[in-house]
Scaffold this active site. Structure first.
Site, PDB file in Angstrom:
ATOM      1  CE  LYS A  13      57.040  29.133  50.606  1.00 13.71           C
ATOM      2  NZ  LYS A  13      56.369  29.109  49.620  1.00 13.71           N
TER       3      LYS A  13
ATOM      4  CD  GLU B 280      52.244  44.818  50.947  1.00 14.30           C
ATOM      5  OE1 GLU B 280      53.612  44.061  51.407  1.00 14.30           O
ATOM      6  OE2 GLU B 280      52.427  44.865  49.070  1.00 14.30           O
TER       7      GLU B 280
ATOM      8  N   GLY C 226      52.638  30.633  47.461  1.00 17.27           N
ATOM      9  CA  GLY C 226      51.711  31.052  48.187  1.00 17.27           C
ATOM     10  C   GLY C 226      50.381  30.961  47.322  1.00 17.27           C
ATOM     11  NE  ARG C 227      52.048  31.547  41.344  1.00 18.55           N
ATOM     12  CZ  ARG C 227      53.849  31.580  41.087  1.00 18.55           C
ATOM     13  NH1 ARG C 227      53.529  32.689  42.599  1.00 18.55           N
ATOM     14  NH2 ARG C 227      54.665  31.414  40.449  1.00 18.55           N
TER      15      ARG C 227
ATOM     16  CG  HIS D 267      24.503  45.855  31.992  1.00 20.92           C
ATOM     17  ND1 HIS D 267      23.351  46.044  31.500  1.00 20.92           N
ATOM     18  CD2 HIS D 267      24.212  44.168  32.571  1.00 20.92           C
ATOM     19  CE1 HIS D 267      22.836  45.000  31.832  1.00 20.92           C
ATOM     20  NE2 HIS D 267      22.800  44.330  32.144  1.00 20.92           N
TER      21      HIS D 267
HETATM   22  O1  F6P Z   1      53.665  39.297  45.745  1.00 19.49           O
HETATM   23  C1  F6P Z   1      54.195  38.414  46.338  1.00 19.49           C
HETATM   24  C2  F6P Z   1      54.791  37.398  46.857  1.00 19.49           C
HETATM   25  O2  F6P Z   1      55.772  36.545  47.281  1.00 19.49           O
HETATM   26  C3  F6P Z   1      53.209  36.493  46.685  1.00 19.49           C
HETATM   27  O3  F6P Z   1      53.995  35.383  45.666  1.00 19.49           O
HETATM   28  C4  F6P Z   1      52.974  35.701  47.913  1.00 19.49           C
HETATM   29  O4  F6P Z   1      50.917  34.769  47.696  1.00 19.49           O
HETATM   30  C5  F6P Z   1      52.859  36.963  48.872  1.00 19.49           C
HETATM   31  O5  F6P Z   1      53.848  37.388  48.424  1.00 19.49           O
HETATM   32  C6  F6P Z   1      53.077  36.785  50.310  1.00 19.49           C
HETATM   33  O6  F6P Z   1      53.753  35.993  50.949  1.00 19.49           O
HETATM   34  P1  F6P Z   1      53.902  35.692  52.244  1.00 19.49           P
HETATM   35  O7  F6P Z   1      52.792  35.048  52.169  1.00 19.49           O
HETATM   36  O8  F6P Z   1      54.861  35.273  52.245  1.00 19.49           O
HETATM   37  O9  F6P Z   1      53.633  37.232  52.918  1.00 19.49           O
END
Ligand code: F6P
Length: 543
Positions: free
Chosen positions: A204, A210, A265-266, A382
């Protein structure tokens, strides 16, 4: 609305829970007292059925919880969400994930057109990839899709793609890379052909460390393996609200699918963040998923609270956390296809409800969201079910079962799965008394002394609560409904706890510190800038 924890209903529930604890009331005894309990404590919508009869609640408890919902203004809070009010107050915006699948009455919001245009754009793109009209740099059709994203830009689509694997199109294999650990990307790339691989960069913000690291690694791999810069646009598309950054990466503006700040995002798998799902199963199935969520939106918005699945589940969660001392919630899908569902719910529930400040900025007065964990049954039986049965914690469990397997030829084996699902919730409720354990041991031929001693270890206290959600089948529609149940359940909890379910400020600090520590890890001088442990760890890695 003032904090519900200061309401009369909250007080009454508090008194009621103490009274219940003082009485010899067990879930099993509630069934004996009321032969119609299953009918009275179950509800359905379409192909989704909720049995909540195996809970530590009486008719009075339910009435008090429903009264709390009314007094807490849940009705108005639901209306506010569907109206598009600014319910995410700390970020000054609405939470409009419902608009991604349900047209909103508020025409002034103008999100409907954007949603439809995006779905059409996705449809055209998915069609091209599936027909082989979208080709890679050497004219070959795409065979591998790798989604690069994390958190909401990974967990939702990865979970749905896994759940709907039965319907994956044959010509594509779809993968998800999220972890900044280069192993994740390298191992995924190991089986990919740069000429036929398409990367979807899902972020977003297009600033998430990452995702940017993994996207750069993927681009490097593409360039190192015969691609050139001008061809990046044929192999990379993006889903983002940050178009300039995506373009700067080398993505063609036409191949950028929009995201909006009014979707968290979630809560975003219904948007173009679901593009890898649509690529995996096709647009008709993706639309079916949206339709299932829409059915649940309408149910949540229009159904009286006493039959409203997300409302009941949300109130039960509050009952156990705020009045019962539970601090964790087990999610137990009896479906291998749903094996990523607990991980998806961890973000949905814990990023939404892991708050200690109320909407008005005051500290919350009690506990908020529990730790959410679990895995697909029967595997969990298990490993961790031992703790559910004989451990000391109160852990409410949500069982999720599928009535009909997709693999109709294996329906008998599927019956074993369902039998295990139902027997676990039965065992949690009934338990086993010392006398029953003793009798069993005697019947097995043990002598009296051994039987008496061993029986103590075989006691299962029982009286452990659970819900069972049954889907008629794991269709895209029912999956959409299931996910929407939990989205709305979380909103109900947030209203009861008077917290904002749509921000996540807590994740920022780690990101900020991470930047500084990266600098220290890659510097050449010994590190002494931080606390002793952090300095020590950094210097340990650099030795
Ligand atoms: O971990 C925090 C967060 O902002 C989440 O809420 C979100 O889903 C995720 O990082 C990824 O964010 P983006 O879509 O901006 O890379």
């Amino acid at each position: 609305m003032t904090n519900p924890s200061r309401s009369k209903s909250w007080q009454k529930l508090s008194t009621h829970s103490q009274e219940l604890r003082g009485k010899p009331v067990t879930i099993a005894s509630l069934f004996v007292a009321d032969p119609a309990r299953f009918e009275r404590f179950s509800t359905r919508v379409g192909e989704v059925f909720l049995d909540y009869s195996k809970n530590l609640l009486t008719g009075e408890t339910r009435s008090l919880l429903l009264a709390l919902a009314e007094e807490a203004g849940l009705r108005e809070a639901i209306a506010a969400m569907f109206r598009g009010d600014v319910i995410n107050r700390t970020e000054g915006r609405p939470a409009l994930h419902v608009a991604l699948r349900t047209p909103l009455p508020n025409a002034s919001l103008k999100v409907g057109d954007e949603v439809q245009n995006t779905l059409n754009k996705m449809e055209a793109f998915v069609g091209r990839v599936h027909r082989g009209d979208w080709t890679g740099c050497t004219g070959l059709p795409i065979r591998t899709v790798i989604n690069i994203g994390i958190g909401g830009s990974d967990l939702g689509p990865a979970m749905v793609a896994e759940a709907l694997r039965y319907w994956h199109v044959e010509q594509l294999s779809v993968h998800f890379v999220s972890n900044v650990d280069p192993v994740h990307m390298r191992e995924t790339l190991a089986n990919a052909d740069p000429q036929t691989t398409l990367f979807v960069i899902a972020s977003k913000t297009f600033t998430t460390l990452e995702t940017l690291q993994n996207a750069s690694l993927a681009r490097r791999w593409f360039l190192d393996n015969g691609g050139d810069l001008a061809q990046v646009a044929q192999h990379f598309v993006a889903v983002t609200a940050n178009v300039p950054k995506a373009e700067a990466f080398g993505i063609n503006a036409d191949n950028i699918f929009p995201m909006w700040d009014w979707v968290g995002g979630r809560y975003s798998l219904w948007s173009a963040i679901g593009l890898p799902v649509a690529l995996a199963v096709g647009m008709p199935k993706f639309r079916e998923l949206l339709h299932g969520a829409r059915l649940m939106d309408e149910h949540f918005r229009d159904t009286p609270f006493e039959r409203n699945i997300p409302v009941l589940m949300g109130l039960l969660a509050v009952w156990y956390s705020s009045f019962g001392g539970a601090s964790s919630q087990a999610i137990l899908p009896y479906s291998q296809s749903l094996n990523l569902f607990p991980a998806f719910l961890q973000q949905l529930e814990m990023e939404s409800l892991g708050k200690s400040v109320a909407i008005d900025g005051s500290p919350v007065s009690g506990v908020t969201g529990p730790v959410v964990w679990g895995s697909a049954g029967t595997n969990g039986q298990h490993s961790f079910h031992q703790l559910l049965h004989q451990g000391t914690h109160l852990i409410p469990a949500d069982f999720i079962g599928i009535v009909n397997s997709q693999h109709t030829a294996d329906s008998d084996q599927h019956s074993h799965l369902l039998a295990n699902c139902f027997s676990q919730s039965q065992a949690l409720m009934q338990g086993k008394s010392e006398e029953e354990a003793y009798r069993e041991l005697i019947n097995q031929g043990r002598d009296e002394v051994t039987a008496r001693a061993l029986a103590k270890h075989k006691v299962i206290a029982g009286n452990k609560p659970s819900n069972t959600l049954m889907l008629q089948q794991l269709s895209a529609q029912n999956l959409g409904s299931l996910i929407a149940i939990y989205e709305h359940k979380v909103y109900v909890e947030s209203v009861m706890w008077h917290i904002n379910a749509f921000d996540q400020w807590g994740v920022e600090l780690g990101k900020q510190l991470g930047e500084k520590l990266y600098g220290a890890l890659t510097a050449t001088t010994p590190c002494s800038a931080f606390d002793g442990s952090t300095n020590g760890l950094i210097n340990h890695c650099r030795k």
